[in-house]
Scaffold this active site. Structure first.
Site, short mmCIF file in Angstrom:
data_model
loop_
_atom_site.label_atom_id
_atom_site.label_comp_id
_atom_site.label_asym_id
_atom_site.label_seq_id
_atom_site.Cartn_x
_atom_site.Cartn_y
_atom_site.Cartn_z
N GLY A 1 0.81 -1.21 0.00
CA GLY A 1 0.00 0.00 0.00
C GLY A 1 0.84 1.26 0.00
O GLY A 1 2.03 1.23 -0.32
N HIS B 1 5.10 2.13 -7.74
CA HIS B 1 4.09 1.07 -7.87
C HIS B 1 3.29 1.23 -9.16
O HIS B 1 2.98 0.25 -9.84
CB HIS B 1 3.12 1.12 -6.69
CG HIS B 1 3.75 0.93 -5.35
ND1 HIS B 1 3.90 1.96 -4.45
CD2 HIS B 1 4.29 -0.16 -4.75
CE1 HIS B 1 4.47 1.50 -3.35
NE2 HIS B 1 4.73 0.23 -3.51
N ARG C 1 8.25 5.13 2.48
CA ARG C 1 8.81 5.66 3.72
C ARG C 1 9.26 7.12 3.59
O ARG C 1 9.60 7.75 4.59
CB ARG C 1 9.98 4.79 4.19
CG ARG C 1 9.53 3.46 4.77
CD ARG C 1 10.66 2.72 5.47
NE ARG C 1 10.13 1.63 6.29
CZ ARG C 1 9.92 0.40 5.86
NH1 ARG C 1 10.24 0.09 4.62
NH2 ARG C 1 9.43 -0.53 6.66
#
Length: 285
Positions: free
Chosen positions: A32, A38, A189
């Site tokens: 996620g 992604h 992150r």
């Protein structure tokens, strides 16, 4: 309309229908907090497969006791919109209890050098959790191809070993690192970084670029290349180096002192409380 699915049975029914119709399936597994990295994987899967399945699952078994499992960003609504925009047909977002139905679990563990170096040295259970959950996703989706970014280069090599050793019928498609305009590798992150830490983190891509330039100009001494990167990172006061290392690529075997083939130059550095990884593949002509 993209299907959003939370139940194992529903996913298996969908896959069964796809396979009965002879459709190929591409898989993108994620935790996620989706970003452009992604998105690039989902778009690549869209180009090469009839059906694209994306997973969103913050996998508890790859987090150590002092790591950020509870704090890890969970943004399913936003993730669903991005996955659908990039061409996913189904987003699978299971609960931990669905993926791990028994307290005494079956594990998939890749052993040896490939999991003991780099991130595996300080995160001893991490790759066992990664291999186990990916094996489950490969089985559930019966995917023909699975897509992974080379930012997590060690992960790609661990999964490649698992696929080879267990004779899994899936092709791993390894895709280039996606970066911000200023060079910072896209990562979920990055949201943890303060403005000052984010600016400091640019030293990672800069240091790797310096080493790549030296390599392209003919430097083949492993220690010399590692020193270039270490010295550059240490110029940044906010950096705290976890590792700067080099291994053969693919496979991550130990390198001789004089590099002859391709090499992975990988770094892990902490900025404040946030640990970032980055790498470059040095390709011998």
């Amino acid at each position: 309309m993209m299907i959003i699915c939370h139940e194992i049975g529903e996913l298996k029914d969908f896959v069964r229908r796809c396979k009965k119709e002879g459709k190929s399936i591409g898989l993108v597994t994620t935790m996620g907090a989706l970003h452009e990295g992604h998105a690039s994987l989902i778009r690549a899967a869209r180009k090469e497969n009839d059906i694209v399945i994306t997973t969103v699952f913050v996998n508890p078994t790859q987090f150590g006791p002092n790591e950020d499992y509870d704090a890890y960003p969970r943004t399913l609504e936003k993730d669903s919109a991005l996955a659908e925009a990039c061409g996913a047909d189904l987003l699978f977002a299971p609960a931990p209890s669905a993926m791990y139905p028994h307290e005494e679990m079956t594990w998939v563990e890749v052993t040896g050098h490939v999991t003991k170096i780099l991130c595996g040295r300080t995160r001893p259970i991490h790759f066992r959790g990664v291999a186990t959950v990916c094996a489950k996703f490969f089985n559930l989706t019966e995917c023909d191809r699975a897509y992974y970014g080379l930012k997590d280069a060690q992960q790609t090599q661990v999964l490649q070993r698992m696929v080879e050793d267990l004779f899994m019928n899936v092709e791993l498609r390894l895709m280039p690192i996606v970066r911000e305009e200023d060079g910072l590798a896209k990562s979920s992150r990055n949201v943890y970084l303060s403005q000052e830490e984010r600016k400091a983190a640019l030293v990672l891509s800069r240091s790797l670029a310096h080493a790549k330039e030296a390599f392209q100009k003919g430097e083949r001494n492993k220690d010399a290349l590692l020193t270039i990167v270490k010295n550059k990172i240490e110029e940044e006061p906010m950096s705290d180096i976890n590792y700067v290392e080099m291994y053969e690529m693919p496979g991550l075997a130990e390198l001789p002192e004089t590099i002859e083939g391709n090499a992975l130059l990988a770094v892990a550095v902490r900025f404040g409380k946030t640990r970032l990884i980055d790498n470059v593949i040095l390709e011998a002509e």
